[in-house]
Design an enzyme around this catalytic site. Structure first.
Site: not given
Length: 330
Positions: A46, A130, A164
């Site tokens: 990430e 994200k 994540c």
């Protein structure tokens, strides 16, 4: 119908903190290494380019403000020369690359946590922003939208990715599964500042196993580590940064099969590259038992709707009407 077989690589390492050029150099060296070892796909952590905002967890928002400025200055755009270097390396080494970046938005307060999907010809075939920054991350990143919640067809199979904590988002995961995802890239950062009873490495493994088992697919997990360079940089403002950022069992990288089991030996905390041979035909038999995209669901009962429209910041409307001599003109 051809069922793809390929070798996957998952990287567990740290970026060169807030240094884009040196991080790109490091990424390229790892791409070359993985390709030389026969990998057709390499997954990076990430926001690997070029670092995670750990200051959000160990400083007050005001103290961390100057670090946000540093991160914005070291963020990149998708069409930047730096990303072009990654694309060139992918093409030269004939390997697919999924890598996390801090993507710079047009506003100075706009950074996205973005994963890029690059094919073995060096083309950026897709990106995912994200959807929801997790907890303290909201001080840094802008939320993505449904336009990037997609699965991308490649030579090695259909690839999807989540960053994540959003790998716990059941609806986001199902959206990817429903588009035919068979290769899932889940990338993370080491998070030693989690609550004391939270085993980050185990939590990462559980999330990956859940997605693989539910969707009957392969999950490639890539997690970053925290280098001495990162700790020393943050120690300028937080003298006990080393104590806060060195807890064990904070990073897990590995590859999970469609039965939810880890393939081979994962990496926990240590740096390196994990490899595994992937055979997408192994997704067939498990789906015979539980195919939540087909016979093991009730779409006459459940109806998931996903807004895939890009977010609009502003809409300009000109509906002014002029009347001249009793007639309407536009």
């Amino acid at each position: 119908m051809e069922f793809k077989k390929f070798k996957a690589a998952a990287v567990q390492t740290s970026p060169v903190f807030l240094n884009v050029e040196k991080t790109i150099d490091k990424a390229i060296s790892l791409i070359v290494e993985a390709a030389q070892n026969g990998a057709n796909l390499i997954a990076f952590p990430e926001v690997f380019v070029a670092g995670y905002p750990y200051w959000n967890w160990i400083m007050t928002p005001v103290e961390g403000s100057k670090w946000y400025e540093k991160l914005y200055k070291s963020s990149v755009t998708v069409d930047s020369d730096e990303i072009s270097r990654i694309c060139k390396a992918a093409a030269q080494n004939k390997i697919h690359v999924v890598i996390g970046i801090n993507e710079r938005g047009p506003s100075y307060g706009e950074i996205y946590n973005t994963n890029l999907i690059i094919d073995d010809l060096g083309n950026i075939v897709g990106k995912h922003r994200k959807l929801v920054p997790t907890w303290a991350e909201k001080l840094t990143w802008t939320a993505g939208d449904g336009s990037s919640l997609k699965v991308y067809d490649t030579k090695i199979g259909p690839i999807g990715t989540l960053a994540c904590g959003e790998n716990t988002n059941t609806l986001a995961r199902f959206t990817l599964l429903a588009q035919g995802e068979l290769i899932h890239i889940a990338n993370y950062i080491s998070l030693p500042v989690a609550p004391p009873d939270y085993d980050m490495a185990e939590a990462i493994k559980i999330r990956a196993a859940a997605h693989s088992f539910e969707g009957k697919l392969f999950t490639i997990v890539s997690c970053s580590t925290i280098s001495d360079q990162i700790i020393e940089a943050l120690s300028e403002d937080v003298p006990n940064a080393r104590e806060l950022l060195t807890r064990k069992h904070s990073a897990f990288s590995g590859i999970i099969g469609p039965n939810g089991a880890v393939i081979g030996e994962p990496l926990i905390d240590q740096e390196g590259i994990v490899y595994a041979n992937i055979d997408l035909a192994k997704c067939i038999q498990p789906k015979q038992m539980h195919d939540i995209l087909g016979h093991y669901n009730r779409f006459d009962i459940f109806d998931l709707r996903v807004n895939t429209a890009p977010t609009r910041k502003i809409t300009f409307i000109d509906n002014h009407e002029e009347f001249q001599h009793g007639s309407k003109t536009q």
